[in-house]
Design a protein around this motif. Structure first.
Motif: not given
Length: 272
Positions: A12-21
């Motif tokens: 689901e959008p925006l409910l995990g853990n973001p990583v910048a790459v």
């Protein structure tokens, strides 16, 4: 340079853990990497570089706001997703091989990306002095720690088992008492789609709590999968932070695989 921000461990959008790459980052200095990781203020920021070891598809450097890590799970999956999305073609069909500080990590491509848990750099029982420190840091009684083990695959994790998922969600740690500890906490659900609730308390990373943590879940799988837990299960993490992370763990023989859904939420370019 090309830039991606990938949400990991949620369908689901925006409910995990973001990583910048950051892609094609061979000319980025250590100082610039550290500064950008502090600036993004995410749990991890990664940099894709040309590989230096035979058999690797790319090299990855992983930074928290507090410094560099040899390995981390959600950055591994998110960076592999970004590399593939940018047109990366693995040497071996169906398997991406990532070079990082922990060595070569295999990432399989099936229904979702999953990485093979790297070997533990520290394992085994936790002594009574550390258990007392852990209980104090979590603001619980020593008797509430049903089991514990070192499950360190780079970030320094010690894992502890509580009575159930509700006990995990009720924790209000004393971060001033951690003294360098990074603590992963596990509690089982009686029923439902997830087998366990996980929380990752890691002030050493430059944050109080990580939303969804691949490296910790890898260590938990090596510790408990096929014993206390089934050989294949789903872990829930991030509930206390308003996330809905789902980590798919599977033991196949001696190997533990850790998978999750990935999606790019931001793409563009970055000038450092």
């Amino acid at each position: 340079m090309r830039f991606s921000q990938v949400d990991v461990f949620s369908s689901e959008p925006l409910l995990g853990n973001p990583v910048a790459v950051v892609h094609d980052a061979d000319d980025v200095t250590d100082e610039q990497m550290a500064a950008f990781a502090r600036w993004t203020n995410l749990s991890e920021t990664t940099f894709l570089l040309r590989p230096t070891q035979p058999g690797a598809d790319y090299r990855l450097r992983i930074w928290t706001p507090g410094g560099e890590l040899p390995f981390a799970g959600h950055p591994t999956l998110g960076s592999a997703h970004a590399w593939l999305e940018a047109g990366g073609v693995p040497v071996t069909d169906g398997v991406v091989v990532q070079e990082c500080g922990a060595g070569l990590v295999r990432i399989r491509r099936t229904e979702r990306l999953a990485f093979a848990a790297p070997p533990l750099t520290r394992s085994g029982p936790v002594d009574e002095a550390d258990l007392a420190r852990i209980a104090a840091a979590l603001r619980i009684d020593r008797a509430d720690l049903l089991d514990a083990a070192w499950i360190d695959n780079g970030p320094g994790w010690v894992g502890v088992l509580l009575a159930d998922a509700a006990a995990v969600l009720a924790l209000e740690p004393d971060f001033a008492a951690f003294g360098g500890l990074d603590i992963g906490v596990v509690g089982e659900y009686a029923d439902g789609p997830a087998a366990i609730e996980v929380r990752a308390f890691c002030p050493g990373f430059g944050m109080a709590e990580d939303p969804v943590t691949g490296s910790l879940n890898a260590g938990i799988g090596q510790w408990l999968a096929g014993g206390r837990l089934p050989t294949a299960y789903v872990a829930s993490q991030g509930t206390a932070l308003g996330r809905r992370g789902r980590v798919h763990v599977e033991r196949v023989g001696a190997e533990v695989w850790v998978g999750g859904d990935t999606r790019s939420t931001i793409t563009g370019s970055v000038d450092l």
